[in-house]
Design a protein around this motif. Structure first.
Motif, PDB file in Angstrom:
ATOM      1  N   LYS A 145       1.165  -5.706  -1.674  1.00 57.32           N
ATOM      2  CA  LYS A 145       1.504  -4.520  -2.453  1.00 57.32           C
ATOM      3  C   LYS A 145       0.507  -3.395  -2.195  1.00 57.32           C
ATOM      4  CE  LYS A 145       3.829  -6.924  -6.257  1.00 57.32           C
ATOM      5  NZ  LYS A 145       3.823  -7.187  -7.716  1.00 57.32           N
ATOM      6  N   LYS A 146      -0.775  -3.723  -2.213  1.00 54.82           N
ATOM      7  CA  LYS A 146      -1.824  -2.718  -2.049  1.00 54.82           C
ATOM      8  C   LYS A 146      -2.876  -3.259  -1.091  1.00 54.82           C
ATOM      9  CE  LYS A 146      -0.001  -0.459  -5.626  1.00 54.82           C
ATOM     10  NZ  LYS A 146       0.692   0.842  -5.520  1.00 54.82           N
ATOM     11  N   SER A 147      -3.688  -2.347  -0.574  1.00 53.84           N
ATOM     12  CA  SER A 147      -4.859  -2.720   0.208  1.00 53.84           C
ATOM     13  C   SER A 147      -6.106  -2.505  -0.636  1.00 53.84           C
ATOM     14  CB  SER A 147      -4.949  -1.875   1.484  1.00 53.84           C
ATOM     15  OG  SER A 147      -3.825  -2.058   2.305  1.00 53.84           O
ATOM     16  N   CYS A 190      -6.790   0.206   6.437  1.00 51.83           N
ATOM     17  CA  CYS A 190      -5.869  -0.054   5.335  1.00 51.83           C
ATOM     18  C   CYS A 190      -4.568   0.725   5.517  1.00 51.83           C
ATOM     19  CB  CYS A 190      -6.516   0.295   4.002  1.00 51.83           C
ATOM     20  SG  CYS A 190      -7.822  -0.853   3.496  1.00 51.83           S
ATOM     21  N   GLU A 191      -4.681   1.959   5.956  1.00 52.42           N
ATOM     22  CA  GLU A 191      -3.488   2.769   6.192  1.00 52.42           C
ATOM     23  C   GLU A 191      -2.614   2.131   7.265  1.00 52.42           C
ATOM     24  OE1 GLU A 191      -2.422   7.514   6.763  1.00 52.42           O
ATOM     25  OE2 GLU A 191      -4.322   6.745   7.556  1.00 52.42           O
ATOM     26  N   ALA A 192      -3.240   1.430   8.204  1.00 50.94           N
ATOM     27  CA  ALA A 192      -2.503   0.778   9.289  1.00 50.94           C
ATOM     28  C   ALA A 192      -1.997  -0.606   8.907  1.00 50.94           C
ATOM     29  CB  ALA A 192      -3.393   0.670  10.524  1.00 50.94           C
ATOM     30  N   GLY A 223      -5.489   2.548  -6.115  1.00 55.12           N
ATOM     31  CA  GLY A 223      -4.786   1.278  -6.120  1.00 55.12           C
ATOM     32  C   GLY A 223      -3.676   1.175  -7.152  1.00 55.12           C
ATOM     33  N   GLY A 224      -3.249   2.313  -7.690  1.00 59.82           N
ATOM     34  CA  GLY A 224      -2.223   2.275  -8.716  1.00 59.82           C
ATOM     35  C   GLY A 224      -2.733   1.865 -10.081  1.00 59.82           C
ATOM     36  N   MET A 225      -4.057   1.707 -10.232  1.00 56.55           N
ATOM     37  CA  MET A 225      -4.641   1.339 -11.518  1.00 56.55           C
ATOM     38  C   MET A 225      -4.801   2.576 -12.402  1.00 56.55           C
ATOM     39  SD  MET A 225      -7.564  -1.335 -10.147  1.00 56.55           S
ATOM     40  CE  MET A 225      -7.864  -2.171 -11.694  1.00 56.55           C
ATOM     41  N   VAL A 263      -3.723  -6.877  -7.837  1.00 51.65           N
ATOM     42  CA  VAL A 263      -3.447  -5.576  -7.217  1.00 51.65           C
ATOM     43  C   VAL A 263      -2.826  -5.766  -5.835  1.00 51.65           C
ATOM     44  CG1 VAL A 263      -4.537  -3.525  -6.226  1.00 51.65           C
ATOM     45  CG2 VAL A 263      -5.168  -4.282  -8.517  1.00 51.65           C
ATOM     46  N   MET A 264      -3.301  -6.762  -5.085  1.00 51.94           N
ATOM     47  CA  MET A 264      -2.754  -7.008  -3.751  1.00 51.94           C
ATOM     48  C   MET A 264      -1.399  -7.699  -3.781  1.00 51.94           C
ATOM     49  SD  MET A 264      -5.967  -8.005  -1.283  1.00 51.94           S
ATOM     50  CE  MET A 264      -6.693  -9.219  -2.378  1.00 51.94           C
TER      51      MET A 264
END
Length: 454
Positions: free
Chosen positions: A61-63, A304-306, A389-391, A424-425
């Motif tokens: 979901k997230k890096s 992370c973007e990759a 991270g969407g937090m 989160v991940m």
């Protein structure tokens, strides 16, 4: 021969021993993997199937970027200053007001203070090991050293898998879309203590280690120094050799080795290598981050973007038993600068919610300033900074007493911290993998996600 890393000056720990890194990674022979490494990976690669996500296939979901303040940064001079207590306790450098009402940071963090609404702070992070090795292991794996070693200075082998290795085991060692490894450790001049590796999960889920040269030519060692035909021939030969004894492998452990080999091949042959090349970044962004730690954090963002899932940067050395004034004057401003640059960058690129930047160290420092002047190890109180991270941002979790010595409200444990990162991940917190004895082990035993931030 491809060499993703470079030899670096060894940095002494406070207990006097030296830090070492294995300096090569890749496929057998041509990519620097020795027969000994091959046998080690065969012995340790994980054999338990990956736990599926809700749709039957794990999906990241997230890096996460872990910027680890190795050595243990002082809570007083960073994110929990106490200016109302006596001089021998309070922040040496004074404080600066943040954007959050009633919240102050140490005065060396004016840029972060101005962006406090774009980060959240945990001031009540706590555990019970005041030794670098044991505390680092606890923070990076979620588990302490065995009781008989806790609080002891000697460094022992890593006992539990790192958070990054758990993520790589769950999602696969390589992002299937981009070919970028899911777990990467960026090696700076400071090596760090054991805690970043896969332990009994197996070498297939250890971090891909890469280094940054302090020059305009970043990661030049990623260039392939043999032609494609030789690479293909050697890869085919290795696969043929593996087949000779695959029937003897009753555990399926060698399947993990295939992922490890493919990870290295993907990096040097495919588009994945572009993510490691900072020359692909525009000059304005590179200047925004600056050299040193800035290059490392920019590289982490690119990875992370990759598609990388977890990237670790060990920054240090924050162990100021003495010389805390020149030590923090050297370390704090660059940290303040690169976090500001990072927030500007990921906001502009629309990545703030996609990448979580975590800033913490293995423990805090003693409330009372010693005669060094400095502060000694202190496990009961530590801080964590979460960015993106969407937090939920702009939140302060927990409180400490008037001297930032002990938690007085909302303690956050290491297991809570690990549960939060895995959540989160997108890792199922009930996931289990078999240890070397074949016993299923939870990656998170009793941790709870920090609910104030989700």
């Amino acid at each position: 021969m491809l060499n993703l890393l470079r030899t670096r000056r060894q940095t002494a720990k406070c207990n006097g021993s030296s830090r070492r890194e294995f300096l090569q990674v890749g496929t057998l022979g041509m990519l620097g993997l020795t027969l000994t490494d091959l046998l080690r990976l065969r012995a340790h690669a994980a054999a338990v199937p990956t736990a599926p996500g809700a749709d039957g296939k794990p999906k990241k979901k997230k890096s996460i970027i872990l910027l680890f303040l190795d050595g243990g940064a002082s809570q007083h001079e960073t994110f929990d200053p106490k200016m109302d207590c006596p001089k021998e306790y309070r922040s040496i450098f004074g404080t600066v007001k943040t954007k959050l009402a009633g919240v102050h940071f140490g005065s060396h963090f004016p840029k972060m203070a101005a962006l406090a609404d774009k980060m959240s702070i945990v001031r009540s992070f706590t555990h019970e090991d005041g030794d670098h090795g044991g505390a680092t292991h606890w923070l990076k794996t979620g588990y302490p050293w065995p009781e008989q070693f806790r609080g002891k200075a000697p460094v022992i082998p890593q006992q539990s898998p790192s958070i990054g290795s758990v993520a790589a085991r769950y999602f696969g060692s390589t992002n299937p879309d981009s070919g970028v490894p899911n777990y990467i450790r960026i090696l700076s001049d400071h090596g760090g203590y054991p805690g970043d590796d896969a332990a009994w999960l197996g070498g297939a889920y250890a971090p891909l280690r890469c280094g940054i040269k302090r020059s305009s030519n970043m990661l030049s060692d990623l260039a392939l120094r043999v032609d494609e035909s030789r690479l293909t021939d050697r890869t085919a030969l290795l696969r043929s050799l593996d087949k000779l004894d695959r029937n003897l492998d009753k555990t399926g452990a060698m399947e993990g080795l295939d992922e490890f080999q493919q990870q290295a091949i993907n990096v040097v042959r495919g588009d994945a290598k572009k993510a490691f090349d900072l020359s692909q970044e525009d000059q304005a962004t590179r200047e925004l981050y600056g050299p040193g730690l800035g290059e490392e954090l920019l590289l982490a963002r690119r990875l992370c973007e990759a598609g990388a899932g977890f990237v670790t940067i060990n920054n240090g050395y924050w162990d100021h038993h003495g010389g805390i004034i020149p030590g923090l004057e050297k370390l704090c401003p660059p940290l303040d600068h690169v976090v500001d640059a990072y927030i500007q960058d990921v906001t502009r690129r629309g990545l703030m919610d996609e990448i979580l930047l975590v800033v913490t160290g293995e423990f805090g420092r003693t409330p009372r300033i010693n005669g060094g002047p400095g502060r000694d190890h202190w496990a009961p109180t530590n801080c964590i900074v979460f960015i993106g991270g969407g937090m939920k941002m702009g939140v302060v979790v927990g409180e400490t007493d008037s001297k930032a010595a002990y938690v007085t409200n909302r303690p956050v444990t290491v297991q809570d911290y690990m549960a939060t990162l895995l959540h989160v991940m997108g890792v199922d917190l009930s996931v289990q993998y078999a240890d070397p004895n074949g016993r299923p082990r939870y990656m998170v035993e009793d941790g709870k996600v920090i609910g104030e931030l989700i």
